[in-house]
Design an enzyme around this catalytic site. Structure first.
Site, mmCIF file in Angstrom:
data_model
loop_
_atom_site.group_PDB
_atom_site.id
_atom_site.type_symbol
_atom_site.label_atom_id
_atom_site.label_comp_id
_atom_site.label_asym_id
_atom_site.label_seq_id
_atom_site.Cartn_x
_atom_site.Cartn_y
_atom_site.Cartn_z
ATOM 1 N N GLY A 45 0.847 -1.193 0.000
ATOM 2 C CA GLY A 45 0.000 0.000 0.000
ATOM 3 C C GLY A 45 0.877 1.235 0.000
ATOM 4 N N CYS A 61 5.273 -6.093 1.632
ATOM 5 C CA CYS A 61 5.641 -4.674 1.658
ATOM 6 C C CYS A 61 4.928 -3.957 2.816
ATOM 7 C CB CYS A 61 5.355 -4.049 0.289
ATOM 8 S SG CYS A 61 6.220 -2.493 0.038
ATOM 9 N N TYR A 62 3.945 -3.089 2.540
ATOM 10 C CA TYR A 62 3.213 -2.430 3.637
ATOM 11 C C TYR A 62 2.666 -3.469 4.607
ATOM 12 C CZ TYR A 62 -0.254 0.530 5.993
ATOM 13 O OH TYR A 62 -0.980 1.215 6.931
ATOM 14 N N HIS A 116 7.853 -7.723 -3.872
ATOM 15 C CA HIS A 116 6.523 -8.075 -4.411
ATOM 16 C C HIS A 116 6.579 -9.411 -5.143
ATOM 17 C CE1 HIS A 116 4.326 -4.397 -3.453
ATOM 18 N NE2 HIS A 116 5.525 -3.835 -3.515
ATOM 19 N N GLU A 148 4.217 -11.040 -6.367
ATOM 20 C CA GLU A 148 3.175 -11.139 -7.394
ATOM 21 C C GLU A 148 3.619 -10.571 -8.746
ATOM 22 O OE1 GLU A 148 3.289 -9.182 -4.824
ATOM 23 O OE2 GLU A 148 2.418 -7.202 -5.184
ATOM 24 N N ASP A 174 -17.975 -12.542 -21.884
ATOM 25 C CA ASP A 174 -18.655 -12.660 -20.596
ATOM 26 C C ASP A 174 -20.124 -13.088 -20.763
ATOM 27 O OD1 ASP A 174 -16.241 -11.617 -19.923
ATOM 28 O OD2 ASP A 174 -16.992 -9.625 -19.450
ATOM 29 N N SER A 175 -20.846 -12.365 -21.615
ATOM 30 C CA SER A 175 -22.265 -12.707 -21.737
ATOM 31 C C SER A 175 -22.441 -14.060 -22.417
ATOM 32 C CB SER A 175 -23.038 -11.604 -22.472
ATOM 33 O OG SER A 175 -22.625 -11.513 -23.808
ATOM 34 N N LYS A 204 -11.140 -12.244 -15.715
ATOM 35 C CA LYS A 204 -11.383 -12.478 -17.143
ATOM 36 C C LYS A 204 -10.736 -13.785 -17.645
ATOM 37 C CE LYS A 204 -12.920 -10.417 -20.958
ATOM 38 N NZ LYS A 204 -14.165 -9.652 -21.054
#
Ligand code: XMP
Length: 512
Positions: free
Chosen positions: A54, A81-82, A168, A170, A226-227, A368
């Site tokens: 953060g 981190c934070y 990090h 990620e 998506d739909s 997604k």
């Protein structure tokens, strides 16, 4: 229910990335605000907790804190981190400004073997972004690794199973980031990796049946990923209790209406109503050149068309929508910030919240890439699953200036040629989005012995992970040259083609 990791969001720009990295390892996770109480957290029965990074300093007034009883639940915790600094501060260590800021790639030296660092080489490259650092470890913690700017780059207490990393894991630049997270999830939290799209589909089918009973559901189908996935999932769960509504707004790409009808009605036998309202939309757009007015008009007409079709379906209790997890987080996040506001106009072309239906949102826990995996699981063709995003207002925001049928026809042809070439040459799946834009200017050209004064087509292709930022795609010159030649030769009314080499920001993906 799948095993769950809870990620607490302290405002990190990477929080969704953390979630995706966890899920890539087949562990389900959700993102929660720091205000979550121990009781709320316990209700999720988490296998582990990750505290995100953060922008704040843990010792600054008003910096986000955490309910201290969360640390005593006996659930493993990883602070990033934070998150690491907050753990250090709360557990009796100390945090202060570093003498040197570390930003970007840096070296990590793992000096003490530990479950969190299993299989990680003694020396590796990690991604850092910090000003503050842990200056004294809390009681019970050991230093596990250091970096040039942080003596305690990794800290851990094996007894309480609480860990902190200053870097990090990620971010792709952290070469062994995946392994660090894997160790935390599997060796420390004891996850088994039960989050698969197959189990998701099975679970959702039960959940949809239980929710819907014998009532009727409608679903707005756009032909997008998506739909399409929502429609297939519902059809699998409740068969003909589902009716899909597809609004042909006259602003779709070449053959798009026929393709959607062929795929969903003819192939999957999903009841489909098509509102052929192109002329209505074009009439409403006559003389309009302002992009935001175009969006408003299209949004309004879309709702009218949709409601007309929905009424014709008889009594309907539920409306199914393709809401995804990023929409859910951004609409409720305490740190919604700029990303939330940039996205508001993207809801144009959707439905208002106060329609008189109960909502079914089977994808609201998914990212997604997971939606695409569900689509494949359901057997949807790659042409649907791998489709580029397409804006709700359609070609109206790609015909710059007034939208007329002849101008739409020019754009449709040019766009189809460009996409066709990208597919043939293996570039379609390598870009996030690609399309043609019809500019509102005429330029001079020469064809044969004749001077021409005709339209310009701009081609746009971008790479991106989420559409929030994007880079122009470095398409080969030969491909661009071929596309330009074919468009100018085959599309009447075009005598010039240009390629857009701007990135987002400061440009946007669409031109309007
Ligand atoms: P921009 O142009 O803002 O686009 O960089 C980011 C992504 O959003 C899509 N986009 C829209 N989608 N309604 C939509 O449903 C809209 O009004 C709209 N405007 C842009 C764009 O295609 C890209 O994927």
């Amino acid at each position: 229910m799948p095993e769950r990791i809870v990620i607490i969001d302290f405002g990190s720009q990477y929080v969704q990335l953390i979630a995706r990295r966890v899920r890539e390892q087949h562990v389900f996770c959700t993102i929660e605000p720091p205000t979550i109480s121990a009781a709320e957290l316990r209700a999720h029965r988490p296998k582990g907790i990750i505290l995100s990074g953060g922008p704040a300093s843990v010792y600054a007034p008003g910096a986000p804190q955490l309910d201290p009883s969360l640390l005593g639940l006996g659930v493993p915790i990883l602070g990033i981190c934070y998150g690491m600094q907050l753990l250090a501060q709360m557990l009796g260590g100390s945090v202060g400004p570093g003498t040197r800021r570390e930003y970007g790639r840096t070296r990590l030296d793992v000096h003490t073997p530990n479950r969190l660092c299993r299989g990680i080489p003694r020396r590796s490259i990690v991604w850092m972004s910090h000003g503050d650092k842990v200056t004294a470890l809390p009681p019970g913690f050991h230093a596990l690794a250091h970096s040039p700017g942080a003596e305690y780059a990794v800290m851990g207490d094996d007894t309480r199973r609480i860990y902190g990393v200053q870097f990090h894991p990620e971010v792709a630049h952290t070469v062994y980031g995946r392994e660090f997270l894997h160790n935390f999830l599997f060796a420390i939290c004891g996850c088994t990796g039960d989050w698969t799209m197959r189990s998701f589909v099975r679970h959702q089918i039960h959940a949809i049946r239980a929710q819907v009973g014998d009532k009727h559901v409608i679903c707005g189908l756009s032909g997008g990923v998506d739909s399409s996935v929502v429609a297939c999932l519902l059809h699998k769960a409740i068969g003909d209790q589902l009716t899909c509504i597809f609004v042909d707004n006259g602003l779709l790409r070449k053959n798009e209406v026929e393709d959607v009808v062929r795929t969903f009605h003819d192939h999957y036998h999903i009841p489909l109503r098509v509102a052929r309202d192109g002329p209505v939309f074009l009439r409403a757009l006559r003389g309009v050149t302002d992009p935001e007015r175009k969006r408003k008009i299209i949004g309004r007409e879309f709702i009218r068309s949709f409601e007309r079709e929905a009424r014709a379906c008889g009594p309907v209790e539920f409306l199914a929508q393709g809401t995804l997890y990023p929409d859910v987080i951004e609409s409720r996040s305490a740190f919604g910030g700029p990303s939330a506001t940039i996205k508001t106009h993207h809801n144009v072309g959707g439905l208002p919240k106060d329609l008189k239906f109960k909502l079914i949102e089977p994808l609201r826990d998914l990212f997604k890439d997971e939606v695409r995996a569900v689509g494949r699981e359901l057997g949807l063709p790659e042409s649907v699953v791998g489709r580029h995003p397409f804006p709700g207002p359609g070609l109206a925001v790609r015909v710059l200036g007034e939208v007329t049928e002849p101008r739409l026809a020019i754009l449709r042809e040019a766009d189809a040629i460009f996409i066709d070439i990208l597919r043939q040459r293996g570039w379609y799946d390598r870009v996030w989005q690609a399309f043609a834009v019809l500019l509102p200017v005429h330029t001079v050209g020469v064809m044969g012995d004749e001077r021409t004064y005709e339209n310009v087509i701009a081609l746009r292709a971008v790479t991106s992970v989420d559409g929030m930022t994007a880079d122009w795609a470095p398409l080969p010159h030969a491909l661009l040259g071929y596309a330009a030649t074919r468009i100018i030769n085959e599309v009447k009314g075009v005598n010039r083609v240009v390629y857009d080499i701007s990135s987002k920001p400061p440009s946007t993906i669409e031109w309007e």
